[in-house]
Design an enzyme around this catalytic site. Sequence first.
Site, mmCIF file in Angstrom:
data_model
loop_
_atom_site.group_PDB
_atom_site.id
_atom_site.type_symbol
_atom_site.label_atom_id
_atom_site.label_comp_id
_atom_site.label_asym_id
_atom_site.label_seq_id
_atom_site.Cartn_x
_atom_site.Cartn_y
_atom_site.Cartn_z
ATOM 1 N N CYS A 199 -10.760 -0.624 -5.402
ATOM 2 C CA CYS A 199 -9.745 -1.441 -4.743
ATOM 3 C C CYS A 199 -9.816 -2.845 -5.347
ATOM 4 O O CYS A 199 -10.909 -3.372 -5.574
ATOM 5 C CB CYS A 199 -9.994 -1.507 -3.242
ATOM 6 S SG CYS A 199 -8.698 -2.420 -2.426
ATOM 7 N N ASP A 232 1.688 -7.785 -2.970
ATOM 8 C CA ASP A 232 0.274 -7.380 -2.999
ATOM 9 C C ASP A 232 -0.161 -7.293 -4.462
ATOM 10 O O ASP A 232 0.657 -7.346 -5.373
ATOM 11 C CB ASP A 232 0.164 -5.996 -2.315
ATOM 12 C CG ASP A 232 -1.198 -5.799 -1.684
ATOM 13 O OD1 ASP A 232 -2.108 -6.602 -1.971
ATOM 14 O OD2 ASP A 232 -1.360 -4.837 -0.908
ATOM 15 N N ASN A 233 -1.464 -7.130 -4.650
ATOM 16 C CA ASN A 233 -2.016 -6.856 -5.978
ATOM 17 C C ASN A 233 -1.637 -7.900 -7.035
ATOM 18 O O ASN A 233 -1.074 -7.596 -8.073
ATOM 19 C CB ASN A 233 -1.604 -5.441 -6.428
ATOM 20 C CG ASN A 233 -2.215 -4.396 -5.500
ATOM 21 O OD1 ASN A 233 -3.328 -4.566 -5.024
ATOM 22 N ND2 ASN A 233 -1.479 -3.345 -5.215
HETATM 23 N N1 MTE Z 1 -0.697 4.780 -1.389
HETATM 24 C C1 MTE Z 1 -0.005 4.770 -0.247
HETATM 25 N N2 MTE Z 1 1.027 5.605 -0.130
HETATM 26 N N3 MTE Z 1 -0.329 3.932 0.776
HETATM 27 C C2 MTE Z 1 -1.381 3.050 0.674
HETATM 28 O O1 MTE Z 1 -1.668 2.317 1.629
HETATM 29 N N4 MTE Z 1 -3.131 2.143 -0.780
HETATM 30 C C3 MTE Z 1 -3.428 1.850 -2.179
HETATM 31 C C4 MTE Z 1 -3.533 3.151 -2.977
HETATM 32 N N5 MTE Z 1 -2.440 4.005 -2.709
HETATM 33 C C5 MTE Z 1 -2.108 3.013 -0.544
HETATM 34 C C6 MTE Z 1 -1.741 3.951 -1.553
HETATM 35 C C7 MTE Z 1 -4.637 1.103 -2.402
HETATM 36 S S1 MTE Z 1 -4.507 -0.569 -2.207
HETATM 37 C C8 MTE Z 1 -5.780 1.671 -2.865
HETATM 38 S S2 MTE Z 1 -7.099 0.711 -3.279
HETATM 39 C C9 MTE Z 1 -5.913 3.109 -3.040
HETATM 40 O O2 MTE Z 1 -4.749 3.793 -2.612
HETATM 41 C C10 MTE Z 1 -7.060 3.645 -2.249
HETATM 42 O O3 MTE Z 1 -7.195 5.023 -2.384
HETATM 43 P P1 MTE Z 1 -8.154 5.817 -1.398
HETATM 44 O O4 MTE Z 1 -7.819 5.403 0.008
HETATM 45 O O5 MTE Z 1 -7.957 7.245 -1.668
HETATM 46 O O6 MTE Z 1 -9.553 5.381 -1.758
#
Ligand code: MTE
Length: 863
Positions: A147, A279-280
Amino acid sequence: MATITQTALDRAEFPIKSSNVKFHDLPTPEEPNIPLPPPSSRPTDILEVDKGTPDNHVPRDPRLIRLTGVHPFNVEPPLTALYKEGFLTSPELFYVRNHGPVPQVLDEDIPTWELSIEGLVEHPIVLSFRDILQKYDQITAPITLVCAGNRRKEQNTVRKSKGFSWGPAGLSTALFTGPMMADIIRSAKPLRRAKYVCMEGADKLPNGFYGTSVKLNWAMDYNRGIMLAHKMNGEPLRPDHGRPLRAVVPGQIGGRSVKWLTKLIITDAPSDNWYHINDNRVLPTMVSPEMSAQDKKWWTDDRYAIYDLNVNSVAAYPEHEEVLDLTTAGKTYTAKGYAYAGGGRRITRVEISLDKGKSWRLADIEYAEDKYREWEGDLFGGKVDMWQRETCFCWSFWSLDIPVSDLESSDALLVRAVDEALATQPRDMYWSVLGMMNNPWFRVTITKEGTALKFEHPTHPARSGGWMEKAKKAGGDLLNGNWGERHEGEQPLEPEPVKEINMKKEGVNRQIDLQELKENSSNEKPWFVVNGEVYDGTGFLEGHPGGAISITSSAGLDVTEDFHAIHSETAKLMMPDYHIGTLDKASLEALNNSATVVSDEPRPHFLQSRAWSKMTLIEKNNVSWDTRIFVFKLEHEKQTLGLPIGQHLMIKVQDPENKKEAIIRSYTPISERNLEGRMELLVKIYFPTSAVPGGKMTMALDMLSLGSQIDCKGPTGRFEYLGNGRVLISGKERNLRSFKMICGGTGITPVFQVLRAIMQDPQDPTTCVVLDGNRLEEDILCRSELEAYSLADKKKCTVVHTLSKASDSWEGRRGRISEDLIKEFAAPEDASMVLLCGPEALEKSAKKILLDQGWAESDLHFF
Ligand code: MTE
């Protein structure tokens, strides 16, 4: 070529039954030495904390550390547990980052789960899950997801960023199985001008579905390893990780690996999804949260968006708070940890310093990922074929034997990694608004305590502690290039004094003794003590928002703790006006030692205005995923609460984050006034989101287990309904013929007390109009009771609900409580009053409209 037994899912037996899937159909003993998943046991129970949330269908492992309260689920494993799992992490310990609720996907829905490939393509297509498994080559590859917020708590300790606090375990590694994203996109034939792949998930969030994008040419390049995955470590994806289908973008921040994937949209511009834009990103360090909020350009400049991970490393051993007993320790200590880099780059060295970075020692590195390059075969139904691919997409483990005597003479162990592009970690943190990509040298402090060495990491994800917090508390500047400690030879710095608001009046130096204080502790002359200073509350009896009782209940008491727990800076700034002197030291001591005499006699009413009394939580009932009715037991079965109609009580609970502090808030229960032996409280829990920290009190209440006690005091409030249209406002009686009640959300609770008193008394001729504003239909509280009152007597009670986010099927009013609505239902009348309670924005806008429409300010009462 070796073949490893396929699971039911690979053979595409539908519907997929989780119980059909054999976990870890492992290579036979003659298979080469590739790291395989650690033993895993799939959680089957829904944890108690999840039961009241939209994730009440997701079984989870209780070891995971929750970083944003109960919901949404954002967790990391304890660092040591993660490291001990080895190269691959079991799915139950894999970190989770969910922006909102986990979509519930039933087994029988999986075969027909649809992924559409649309946008700038010649042949838009919709693939079913079955197609994705059966029509495309499947690969299996080890990939570390990280993350972008990993290690963010360090940033938050320097200065609060706009993100929640991750410790150093916001990363995990698994074997992912599925098709290459390139193959899927190719079947839709992207047009020449296509440049980006936008992805969308099925999780519906406040700002739309989660989505983001990567460049199309990255997705089409096999070396970049971008894939879709339906399996993790050989078993179908678990709900938290995107069941049934997700994107996996190796070497990039985890935020690009969209879970619960439903769409690939090929475009000529980066994604315009809210989460992609907001974000990001790593904004320039000089951009403050305020600047970033004022100017949108920071969020749309693609130079600040982050894709490839940066190089990073952490020590798992020494552990945080590990103690090394020098009398029993061997000659050397093995320090160990992890390192990763982004964009497929290899970690080429990890270095350790014990002298603040003057000299460095080279650690050993184990590249477990390389073992897969040496092996070719089928694993969990996907082909492992990595021998040609040189990119590194996994963490590596470093270790170094260090003579214990060297640790003894050092104050800290520093770790830094370097990747093949010679990018390395900086000594000093690069702070930014979102606190992402934090990667300064990882520092573990070493303190000699008698015959032992104590180690401390910078922070701990869930609790306080760590060397950063200590250095900050001691007044250190964490960004001074010396981790907040003074440089050699530097003069000691005075710790920065905590900014206190002066609550004393200049020139007041009268000494007051206990006797004088006691003589002036009546309802008419309520003197009280805060921080050893005496205040005369007489002049504020009318003005206090909690009513005169809030002051008279403090008369003659030292109310320092309660005062600070409740009052804002604005209130503190008003205090000099009421300051009259200082209580002498002996009197202050005597006051605090004179314990309040508590009578053993059972009281008919529970509430006492001058002392806290304890009630016990006996039931917690869910009204919706975020709203509960808490039922508390009073001291004895015949006792009533003793709360006049329209008044409130103060509730005090311990702050779960900081056990030494109390949180105090005012509430109105929904239980009947004369209910004996219990009190019912309707509370909406304000869970944290990535943008706001969540409601301290409501989350503390939510964490209470049955049998816990809370402290209550009261009643408070300037308003009281006496019946038959008679009200007391700050002690003055008025006679009314009608009420206009305007409320939103849980603001219904005080309004409801007054309405119920009127409706339950057939002799009471007062009429009521209730304008109740909410977002969604399911947010409407006390709906059936309100409807019953209006049905029982339409002339006496009119209820109007309006919804700002109504669904298509809603037949009632839409929008917020507007000028038109107020004009229609709450126009000024003689012998009438408006009662208001709701979110600040609602109260503010309603007040403006009411005053514009001719109501006098004295006719408005805000609970
Ligand atoms: N995809 C969806 N649809 N919704 C989410 O909240 N979070 C993202 C990503 N993909 C997210 C997502 C983020 S910020 C991260 S760091 C990773 O999923 C985390 O994956 P994990 O929860 O399987 O570890």
